[in-house]
Design a protein around this motif. Sequence first.
Motif, PDB file in Angstrom:
ATOM      1  N   GLU A  22     -25.791  25.529   4.489  1.00  0.00           N
ATOM      2  CA  GLU A  22     -26.179  26.944   4.676  1.00  0.00           C
ATOM      3  C   GLU A  22     -26.912  27.469   3.443  1.00  0.00           C
ATOM      4  O   GLU A  22     -26.372  27.508   2.353  1.00  0.00           O
ATOM      5  CB  GLU A  22     -24.923  27.772   4.944  1.00  0.00           C
ATOM      6  CG  GLU A  22     -25.209  29.262   5.083  1.00  0.00           C
ATOM      7  CD  GLU A  22     -23.937  30.058   5.384  1.00  0.00           C
ATOM      8  OE1 GLU A  22     -23.217  29.713   6.336  1.00  0.00           O
ATOM      9  OE2 GLU A  22     -23.665  31.022   4.649  1.00  0.00           O
ATOM     10  N   GLN A  75     -31.099  25.950  11.846  1.00  0.00           N
ATOM     11  CA  GLN A  75     -30.107  25.455  10.888  1.00  0.00           C
ATOM     12  C   GLN A  75     -30.583  24.181  10.197  1.00  0.00           C
ATOM     13  O   GLN A  75     -30.494  24.054   8.980  1.00  0.00           O
ATOM     14  CB  GLN A  75     -28.769  25.206  11.602  1.00  0.00           C
ATOM     15  CG  GLN A  75     -28.127  26.491  12.084  1.00  0.00           C
ATOM     16  CD  GLN A  75     -26.801  26.271  12.784  1.00  0.00           C
ATOM     17  OE1 GLN A  75     -26.268  27.200  13.373  1.00  0.00           O
ATOM     18  NE2 GLN A  75     -26.275  25.061  12.740  1.00  0.00           N
ATOM     19  N   CYS A 118     -22.964  25.234   9.622  1.00  0.00           N
ATOM     20  CA  CYS A 118     -24.152  24.636   9.007  1.00  0.00           C
ATOM     21  C   CYS A 118     -23.772  24.302   7.559  1.00  0.00           C
ATOM     22  O   CYS A 118     -23.844  25.163   6.679  1.00  0.00           O
ATOM     23  CB  CYS A 118     -25.328  25.613   9.062  1.00  0.00           C
ATOM     24  SG  CYS A 118     -26.802  25.030   8.220  1.00  0.00           S
ATOM     25  N   PRO A 119     -23.344  23.060   7.327  1.00  0.00           N
ATOM     26  CA  PRO A 119     -22.871  22.710   5.974  1.00  0.00           C
ATOM     27  C   PRO A 119     -23.914  22.977   4.896  1.00  0.00           C
ATOM     28  O   PRO A 119     -23.561  23.280   3.759  1.00  0.00           O
ATOM     29  CB  PRO A 119     -22.568  21.215   6.106  1.00  0.00           C
ATOM     30  CG  PRO A 119     -22.288  21.008   7.568  1.00  0.00           C
ATOM     31  CD  PRO A 119     -23.188  21.957   8.274  1.00  0.00           C
ATOM     32  N   GLU A 149     -12.277  25.951   5.633  1.00  0.00           N
ATOM     33  CA  GLU A 149     -13.652  25.960   5.096  1.00  0.00           C
ATOM     34  C   GLU A 149     -14.622  25.255   6.038  1.00  0.00           C
ATOM     35  O   GLU A 149     -15.529  24.526   5.621  1.00  0.00           O
ATOM     36  CB  GLU A 149     -13.686  25.340   3.695  1.00  0.00           C
ATOM     37  CG  GLU A 149     -12.848  26.125   2.705  1.00  0.00           C
ATOM     38  CD  GLU A 149     -12.981  25.596   1.282  1.00  0.00           C
ATOM     39  OE1 GLU A 149     -13.657  24.566   1.103  1.00  0.00           O
ATOM     40  OE2 GLU A 149     -12.425  26.212   0.378  1.00  0.00           O
ATOM     41  N   THR A 150     -14.416  25.511   7.316  1.00  0.00           N
ATOM     42  CA  THR A 150     -15.333  24.961   8.325  1.00  0.00           C
ATOM     43  C   THR A 150     -16.693  25.642   8.198  1.00  0.00           C
ATOM     44  O   THR A 150     -16.778  26.847   7.979  1.00  0.00           O
ATOM     45  CB  THR A 150     -14.768  25.225   9.732  1.00  0.00           C
ATOM     46  OG1 THR A 150     -13.479  24.633   9.823  1.00  0.00           O
ATOM     47  CG2 THR A 150     -15.679  24.662  10.813  1.00  0.00           C
ATOM     48  N   ALA A 151     -17.736  24.857   8.352  1.00  0.00           N
ATOM     49  CA  ALA A 151     -19.087  25.431   8.311  1.00  0.00           C
ATOM     50  C   ALA A 151     -19.854  24.985   9.545  1.00  0.00           C
ATOM     51  O   ALA A 151     -19.852  23.801   9.879  1.00  0.00           O
ATOM     52  CB  ALA A 151     -19.817  24.963   7.059  1.00  0.00           C
ATOM     53  N   ARG A 179     -28.768  33.305   5.243  1.00  0.00           N
ATOM     54  CA  ARG A 179     -27.882  34.008   6.187  1.00  0.00           C
ATOM     55  C   ARG A 179     -28.694  35.079   6.902  1.00  0.00           C
ATOM     56  O   ARG A 179     -29.301  35.949   6.272  1.00  0.00           O
ATOM     57  CB  ARG A 179     -26.699  34.633   5.437  1.00  0.00           C
ATOM     58  CG  ARG A 179     -25.783  33.594   4.797  1.00  0.00           C
ATOM     59  CD  ARG A 179     -24.794  34.208   3.832  1.00  0.00           C
ATOM     60  NE  ARG A 179     -23.827  35.101   4.478  1.00  0.00           N
ATOM     61  CZ  ARG A 179     -22.724  34.691   5.112  1.00  0.00           C
ATOM     62  NH1 ARG A 179     -22.474  33.388   5.210  1.00  0.00           N
ATOM     63  NH2 ARG A 179     -21.894  35.562   5.651  1.00  0.00           N
ATOM     64  N   ARG A 189     -17.825  32.290   3.231  1.00  0.00           N
ATOM     65  CA  ARG A 189     -19.021  31.535   2.829  1.00  0.00           C
ATOM     66  C   ARG A 189     -18.640  30.065   2.801  1.00  0.00           C
ATOM     67  O   ARG A 189     -17.742  29.702   2.026  1.00  0.00           O
ATOM     68  CB  ARG A 189     -19.525  31.948   1.437  1.00  0.00           C
ATOM     69  CG  ARG A 189     -19.858  33.401   1.268  1.00  0.00           C
ATOM     70  CD  ARG A 189     -21.153  33.785   2.001  1.00  0.00           C
ATOM     71  NE  ARG A 189     -21.515  35.166   1.699  1.00  0.00           N
ATOM     72  CZ  ARG A 189     -20.952  36.250   2.237  1.00  0.00           C
ATOM     73  NH1 ARG A 189     -19.985  36.091   3.119  1.00  0.00           N
ATOM     74  NH2 ARG A 189     -21.351  37.452   1.890  1.00  0.00           N
ATOM     75  N   PRO A 190     -19.219  29.183   3.518  1.00  0.00           N
ATOM     76  CA  PRO A 190     -20.267  29.415   4.512  1.00  0.00           C
ATOM     77  C   PRO A 190     -19.690  29.997   5.793  1.00  0.00           C
ATOM     78  O   PRO A 190     -18.465  30.062   5.938  1.00  0.00           O
ATOM     79  CB  PRO A 190     -20.810  28.001   4.744  1.00  0.00           C
ATOM     80  CG  PRO A 190     -19.629  27.116   4.503  1.00  0.00           C
ATOM     81  CD  PRO A 190     -18.851  27.747   3.405  1.00  0.00           C
ATOM     82  N   THR A 191     -20.586  30.397   6.684  1.00  0.00           N
ATOM     83  CA  THR A 191     -20.102  31.064   7.894  1.00  0.00           C
ATOM     84  C   THR A 191     -19.408  30.047   8.804  1.00  0.00           C
ATOM     85  O   THR A 191     -19.901  28.936   8.997  1.00  0.00           O
ATOM     86  CB  THR A 191     -21.257  31.794   8.613  1.00  0.00           C
ATOM     87  OG1 THR A 191     -20.711  32.762   9.486  1.00  0.00           O
ATOM     88  CG2 THR A 191     -22.135  30.848   9.412  1.00  0.00           C
ATOM     89  N   PRO A 192     -18.238  30.439   9.329  1.00  0.00           N
ATOM     90  CA  PRO A 192     -17.432  29.473  10.087  1.00  0.00           C
ATOM     91  C   PRO A 192     -17.706  29.429  11.583  1.00  0.00           C
ATOM     92  O   PRO A 192     -17.209  28.543  12.268  1.00  0.00           O
ATOM     93  CB  PRO A 192     -16.009  29.969   9.826  1.00  0.00           C
ATOM     94  CG  PRO A 192     -16.159  31.451   9.680  1.00  0.00           C
ATOM     95  CD  PRO A 192     -17.507  31.698   9.074  1.00  0.00           C
TER      96      PRO A 192
END
Lengths: 413, 338
Positions: free
Chosen positions: A271, A293, A268-269, A264-266, A274, A221-224
């Motif tokens: 997010e 997004q 969609c920062p 912790e790459t996102a 889901r 979380r968030p999706t990478p």
Amino acid sequence: MSADRLRSAHEATRYQKQWFLDLAERARAGEPLAIVNADAPHEILRALDIPYVVTQWWSSIIAAKRMSPAALSHVAARGLPDFSLQYDAIPLGEQDLADADRPWGGLPQPTFAIAERSGDITQKIFEQWGERDGTETFLLSRTGGDPAPHAWWDLVPHQWEAAFGSDRLDLLQDEIGELITWLEERTGRILDTGRLERILELGNEQAEWNRRTRDLIASARPTPVAVNDTMPAVMVPQWHRGTEWAVGAAKRLHDEVAERVEEETAICPDERVRLMWVGRGLWSDLDMYRRFQEEFGAVFVWSMYLAIAADGYLRYGDDATRTLAARFVGITDQLYMPPWSSEWYVKEALSHGVDGVVHLVADDAAGAGLISEALEDEGIPVLEIRANNADERSAAAARIPERIEEFLRTRVR
Amino acid sequence: MTSTPRVGVVGADLPRQVALAAGAVPTRLLGAWEGDTSREARELLGAMDVVAVRILDEILAGAHDHLAGLVVCNDSSANLRLFYVLRVLAERGRVRLPVSLFDAPRGSGSPREHFVARRIARLTEFCEAVTGSGPSDFAAAAASEDALGGALRGLRARRRSGRVTGAAALDAYRAAATLAPEEAALEVDRVDRSAAGIPVVVTGGSHPDSSVYAAIENEGLLVVGDDHDTGDAAWIGPTGRDAAEIARLHAARPPLAQRSRSSERAAALAALVTETKARGVISLARELDDAPAWDLAAQRAAIDVPLVARTRIAPDAARTQAVDAARELRDRITEEGA
């Protein structure tokens, strides 16, 4: 390449194009080539060194090049339906496109067309391949999903006799034997069982990496990563299943995802929502998956491609052809047959923490209503859209992006 | 006094002898060309041939609750999908009937015949369980089914000689598929009345009832033969000594659209046209029953009489489309004969 595109997706796409160009050149020079549907036992072809192209993958390329309407018009020109199982039929029409219109120079005339008789139509389409000079067709039986014990994903890697039933396995194993003989007679080659065993091992290693990757994404979380990246990053290696390259590609994808999770790459920062995409990929408009997004903070975190690569292919066994039969005897059951399909989608939706599901329902997909119902019963809103994923005429008519926007506004928290 | 138990059948693959041997009357559920469908059935089955939706509606409404059990044949995508839905509904208690799948892939050769023989053995167990009967006696069951098969051969001969309308023939096949064999044979034998019209053959999907044939024949055509499973290609009559022999008979059946190659379908149609001296062919296929549409190109190439087709027939348009096709075919035959 966009800044946040997966390197492994880019590499898979590049590899696949070069692989196809080399394969086409070899086929035009006289080497045998097979066209197969996704649910046929490809491993036999690999063990016999017969290159193969998967119908659904080739359809996805044709669709991505926006040539599916033209290809279907050629299907119709032969007096065949252009409205039926387009995902399988588009490559037939591609054969008749003008040279300049054929993606990547076009698929050379295959020597063999191999499919299982899934549904009412696949066998007819593959029969059409065999009507062309120089191509022969081989069809395998597709038995019904009976029995259907619960939690198939736990059973199929080792307890596949119980999961599928010995009668079904006996039939497919025998038919795989017939296929081996059929190919040996036509190529003069002899199947090396040791090689087939190694190919099966590599397929399992690949699936194990995919399972780890899927689990990472489920808990992140968030999706990478974006699903339109994981689709090619998983599916290109899937069609090279049983090779060292495919195992390496699956590992690279895993490592890249792990790196992103660690950092912790996102994608969609912001997010907030889901989403899960149930159904086949919308190949003619992969950018659609990221269209929601900015306005809605809505991210597609799941497609079946990585998930089925994680759960659907693992089979551990001592007898190579029986293990291979176990890999394919219920491959469509896993995705489409209720209760298997509905239980699995619920498991995946819960593990990925989705807030909503977009369910693309093709005409040939069994059990769609029960899948949607099972998800809704878990409190997950579902948008069902009836359209064909590879036929952009159908997708356009279904107004997919507009309906997803409305869904996000009205039904998803 | 207890009545003979009935086993419901969806689809055309059932070896009826097996149900009869277990003391049951096999009763085919055919659905209908017309009628409303419920939202529940539509949503459960999804995009599906409307005839299967109507059969599900009947089951959900309890119309078949008197049956001892239900066998669904894996002879089309629609029927297989119906089985999957019924299995879930039975587990929930929404459907009261015991439901079983009969899976008999087409094609000759020992792997398929061996599989079918094992499925016949399993079907035998199911029928015995739902009827509560003792060990099945295939030989005893064969006699009445053989007699019905003989009656149907007579019906086909009368069709070819213009003594039975296509609509009456379909009604007779319906009787054969739903009544006890002795009773059905009497019904079949009674169908003998002069019929007139331009002889044609109907190909394509199955016909749940005779209403579309009646509409076609009102346009001056006479349906003297057909190749779908509710007409001449119904599997009623053949019997074998044991499961292995029945499996071999199954492999040799006429090809049906949903489970056969187009080349087989075309060859069978050409033979039927020759046998019946038909002057034209009508192909009718409902929306979401696409297999017949894939056969058309091969069928057209295999015959030397005109073929008029209507595909993707909407749920409420069957008779309209059939009449339209019949008129077009009649005009083409007339023009070519002039």
